[in-house]
Design a protein around this motif. Sequence first.
Motif, PDB file in Angstrom:
ATOM      1  N   LEU A 180      13.165  13.606  13.771  1.00  0.00           N
ATOM      2  CA  LEU A 180      12.208  12.574  13.380  1.00  0.00           C
ATOM      3  C   LEU A 180      10.970  13.238  12.800  1.00  0.00           C
ATOM      4  O   LEU A 180      10.409  14.153  13.416  1.00  0.00           O
ATOM      5  N   ILE A 181      10.547  12.805  11.622  1.00  0.00           N
ATOM      6  CA  ILE A 181       9.311  13.292  11.015  1.00  0.00           C
ATOM      7  C   ILE A 181       8.273  12.180  11.078  1.00  0.00           C
ATOM      8  O   ILE A 181       8.442  11.119  10.458  1.00  0.00           O
ATOM      9  N   LEU A 202       8.954   8.597   9.115  1.00  0.00           N
ATOM     10  CA  LEU A 202       7.941   7.574   9.382  1.00  0.00           C
ATOM     11  C   LEU A 202       6.639   8.021   8.734  1.00  0.00           C
ATOM     12  O   LEU A 202       6.143   9.120   9.019  1.00  0.00           O
ATOM     13  N   SER A 203       6.084   7.198   7.869  1.00  0.00           N
ATOM     14  CA  SER A 203       4.838   7.527   7.185  1.00  0.00           C
ATOM     15  C   SER A 203       3.825   6.406   7.372  1.00  0.00           C
ATOM     16  O   SER A 203       4.106   5.248   7.045  1.00  0.00           O
ATOM     17  N   VAL A 204       2.663   6.755   7.921  1.00  0.00           N
ATOM     18  CA  VAL A 204       1.542   5.810   8.042  1.00  0.00           C
ATOM     19  C   VAL A 204       0.450   6.342   7.129  1.00  0.00           C
ATOM     20  O   VAL A 204      -0.091   7.422   7.361  1.00  0.00           O
ATOM     21  N   HIS A 205       0.110   5.606   6.080  1.00  0.00           N
ATOM     22  CA  HIS A 205      -0.739   6.148   5.029  1.00  0.00           C
ATOM     23  C   HIS A 205      -1.583   5.054   4.385  1.00  0.00           C
ATOM     24  O   HIS A 205      -1.323   3.867   4.582  1.00  0.00           O
ATOM     25  N   ASN A 206      -2.552   5.474   3.606  1.00  0.00           N
ATOM     26  CA  ASN A 206      -3.362   4.535   2.825  1.00  0.00           C
ATOM     27  C   ASN A 206      -2.577   4.118   1.582  1.00  0.00           C
ATOM     28  O   ASN A 206      -2.162   4.955   0.782  1.00  0.00           O
ATOM     29  N   GLY A 207      -2.398   2.825   1.410  1.00  0.00           N
ATOM     30  CA  GLY A 207      -1.543   2.327   0.345  1.00  0.00           C
ATOM     31  C   GLY A 207      -2.069   2.541  -1.052  1.00  0.00           C
ATOM     32  O   GLY A 207      -1.295   2.566  -2.017  1.00  0.00           O
ATOM     33  N   LYS A 208      -3.399   2.701  -1.200  1.00  0.00           N
ATOM     34  CA  LYS A 208      -3.996   2.839  -2.527  1.00  0.00           C
ATOM     35  C   LYS A 208      -4.219   4.287  -2.927  1.00  0.00           C
ATOM     36  O   LYS A 208      -4.723   4.563  -4.015  1.00  0.00           O
ATOM     37  N   ASN A 209      -3.841   5.206  -2.063  1.00  0.00           N
ATOM     38  CA  ASN A 209      -4.117   6.612  -2.297  1.00  0.00           C
ATOM     39  C   ASN A 209      -2.930   7.281  -2.995  1.00  0.00           C
ATOM     40  O   ASN A 209      -1.873   6.687  -3.171  1.00  0.00           O
ATOM     41  N   VAL A 232      11.016  16.345  17.115  1.00  0.00           N
ATOM     42  CA  VAL A 232      10.022  15.624  16.329  1.00  0.00           C
ATOM     43  C   VAL A 232       9.175  16.638  15.578  1.00  0.00           C
ATOM     44  O   VAL A 232       8.698  17.620  16.162  1.00  0.00           O
ATOM     45  N   LEU A 233       8.978  16.404  14.290  1.00  0.00           N
ATOM     46  CA  LEU A 233       8.009  17.149  13.492  1.00  0.00           C
ATOM     47  C   LEU A 233       6.835  16.220  13.217  1.00  0.00           C
ATOM     48  O   LEU A 233       7.031  15.109  12.696  1.00  0.00           O
ATOM     49  N   TYR A 234       5.628  16.662  13.568  1.00  0.00           N
ATOM     50  CA  TYR A 234       4.443  15.803  13.487  1.00  0.00           C
ATOM     51  C   TYR A 234       3.443  16.380  12.484  1.00  0.00           C
ATOM     52  O   TYR A 234       2.945  17.491  12.662  1.00  0.00           O
TER      53      TYR A 234
END
Length: 358
Positions: free
Chosen positions: A206-207, A231-238, A281-283
Amino acid sequence: MGLKMLCRKSSVLYACQQHVTVAASSFMCIDGVTSRNFMNIKHFSSYNGNPLHSKLPIVHHKDYVCYLPPNHRFPMQKFTKVLNFLLKDGVITANQVSEPDLPSKETVTCIHSKTYIDKFFDGGTDTKEQRVTGFKWSEGLVRRCRLETGGTILAADIALSRGLACSTAGGTHHAFPDYGSGFCLLNDLAVAAKQMILQKKAQKVLIIDLDVHQGDGTAFIFQNDPCVFTLSVHNGKNFPLTKQQSDLDVSLEDKIEDKEYLRVVKDHVPWVLDTFRPDLVLYDAGVDPHIDDDLGRLSLTDQGLFARDFWVLDYIASKGYPCAAVIGGGYSRNLDALAVRHTILHRAATKVWQERRL
């Protein structure tokens, strides 16, 4: 709340070790920590009484840095400063630090094409290709990228036996199989995940990518690989302007602050862990969600980053999964402030290591 969620592989039946169905229709949010089974470590061995093995493993190499022209946008010297601040502040000692080896062409071509690696290693990339990466080619650049990738491979290997390990670099998630992009030339996370699988040290990886920028290269690389979940949690406009599709993308609006950000992380990480059940897990603990980051657009504080890193690492440990962490992105002209910000990961990991007695 300014959040969009997109889940890929929604009806795929994973077939690595166990069959796990990830269905978008069955998505649920889990608020907060639901399990803190102390020392419920089922994937890795616990502390064996050797004092040298009683502290958090750190991976670093002096050649994580190379020469860049003055005023280059990429803060190259931060990697040396991260280690120096950790030592100066007594967070770690020198005997906790391991050095990676240079990965071979054969190692990195488990992800990248042979044509691209031959060009990059041997100085064959053209001016246009170099411009996309943000770097002018040099032998020193190749060496640092190889060592950074080797560092993530080593951290993953150590984590599988020790439970938790942190590099002082890593997180080059914009690199694609055939080209580099956005200061990323080799995708260290992808190479490390694939190497652990090829070496039969893990069957599912899991990344978790909490850098402010979507891990587009990593998402593209593993889009059809059932043994790696992204799994990516990010700013959508960036950056990147054109997003790839991770297995689970959580897109955040600008200016989100500590409390809301951490709630989003807590809503998604437990479900992914409980559903995918990885062997490793890779974080990616990028600090560019920080309010003072030059390329961020979010509004986290130092305290918010610490709360994020501590919660993520502690939750993973509470579930018994080994984790290798990398520092990810972070951009500031104030290199000392930036380097200290990156050490938040190692400070949080040290606290988890001590409290969980790993």
